[in-house]
Design an enzyme around this catalytic site. Sequence first.
Site, short mmCIF file in Angstrom:
data_model
loop_
_atom_site.label_atom_id
_atom_site.label_comp_id
_atom_site.label_asym_id
_atom_site.label_seq_id
_atom_site.Cartn_x
_atom_site.Cartn_y
_atom_site.Cartn_z
N GLN A 49 -0.30 12.26 -5.41
CA GLN A 49 -1.22 12.85 -6.38
C GLN A 49 -2.57 13.15 -5.76
O GLN A 49 -2.87 12.74 -4.63
CB GLN A 49 -1.37 11.92 -7.58
CG GLN A 49 -1.82 10.51 -7.22
CD GLN A 49 -1.73 9.55 -8.40
OE1 GLN A 49 -2.75 8.98 -8.80
NE2 GLN A 49 -0.54 9.34 -8.93
N HIS A 52 -6.89 13.89 -7.22
CA HIS A 52 -7.86 13.97 -8.31
C HIS A 52 -8.94 14.99 -7.95
O HIS A 52 -9.40 15.02 -6.80
CB HIS A 52 -8.51 12.62 -8.57
CG HIS A 52 -7.54 11.49 -8.69
ND1 HIS A 52 -6.61 11.41 -9.70
CD2 HIS A 52 -7.33 10.41 -7.90
CE1 HIS A 52 -5.88 10.32 -9.53
NE2 HIS A 52 -6.30 9.69 -8.45
N GLU A 106 -12.33 7.13 -5.57
CA GLU A 106 -11.87 5.76 -5.82
C GLU A 106 -11.82 4.96 -4.52
O GLU A 106 -11.96 5.51 -3.43
CB GLU A 106 -10.49 5.78 -6.47
CG GLU A 106 -9.42 6.46 -5.63
CD GLU A 106 -8.15 6.74 -6.42
OE1 GLU A 106 -7.48 5.77 -6.80
OE2 GLU A 106 -7.83 7.91 -6.63
N HIS A 140 -2.95 11.35 -2.00
CA HIS A 140 -2.74 9.92 -1.77
C HIS A 140 -1.61 9.38 -2.63
O HIS A 140 -1.19 10.02 -3.60
CB HIS A 140 -4.02 9.14 -2.07
CG HIS A 140 -4.47 9.25 -3.50
ND1 HIS A 140 -5.28 10.29 -3.93
CD2 HIS A 140 -4.23 8.50 -4.60
CE1 HIS A 140 -5.53 10.14 -5.22
NE2 HIS A 140 -4.89 9.06 -5.66
N ARG A 150 -0.36 15.45 -10.43
CA ARG A 150 0.82 14.94 -9.74
C ARG A 150 1.41 16.05 -8.86
O ARG A 150 1.77 17.11 -9.36
CB ARG A 150 1.83 14.42 -10.76
CG ARG A 150 2.94 13.58 -10.18
CD ARG A 150 3.89 13.09 -11.28
NE ARG A 150 3.23 12.18 -12.20
CZ ARG A 150 3.16 12.38 -13.52
NH1 ARG A 150 3.69 13.45 -14.07
NH2 ARG A 150 2.55 11.50 -14.28
#
Length: 294
Positions: free
Chosen positions: A89, A91, A108, A166, A186
């Site tokens: 996936q 972001h 993250e 990642h 995804r």
Amino acid sequence: MNIEKLIPATKNYLWGGKRLFQYGKTSTNDIIAESWELSFHDDGPCKLSNGKLLKDVCTEQDLGEKCKKFNFFPVLNKFIDAKDDLSIQVHPCDEYALKYENSYGKTEMWYVVDALENSYLYIGFNKDVSDAEIRERIKNNTLINIMNKIEVRKGDCYFIPSGTIHAIGKGCFIYEIQENSNLTYRVYDYDRVGKDGKKRELHIEKALKVLNKKKYIPNNISSENLANCEYFTVKRCLNVSKVSAPNDSFLALTIISGNGKIDNIVACAGDTFFVPAKKVANLDGKFEIITTTI
């Protein structure tokens, strides 16, 4: 506010396991994939011991001045138990996500709390890639061949900027600190099916717009200062007797290992505490903790 032990929201995604039950997490299901320890997100807000939502009780003074520069509460902290591989996936960044999704993007970091032998993470491409190659490799199930596969062990830590492809591999038990977002594109899911018997949706076109397609070299963070970016500052501490929240930010304190008391509240591995800005948490016991501030 006083210093408070938080009650997380739990998620039972199909790839989850049972390790979080050992950390005192509860669920009506027989697996727990994620435990959202510090969360203001509508998809799973955390609570206080009296049942009230933390986000409904916090004042601007409790949160600190640094939170005011964000449109939403800036962070979301969670445990992740990967009994099976998570999807590949990506972001988006804030600029894209706020424009098209009314959401933050997601930068993250992952701290490996525990990992079975031969457990791994995927972070970034191992070479420069094109849209055409990504599409073709999704079709022929070879996407992971052009990603960095990293065997991990307890104590490893990686920072993942938005736009970086990642995935968490099976056997990893992770503490994740991220932007306050549940927005995921995804890219590949091993042709698995969900609870409804259908393959889970892919978001290939959106992903291609936000992916960093350049070669990416992951860096294992070995210092006590785990992350320091515009969204969060994260530190790892061992056996300290007190932790102070800054004057301009709250502090979230999560126990990775150990037990004792925090401000006379019983504290065990897996517990997360909210420390309002300017307050000091007194620790009685031997702990490995991770702290998050803005």
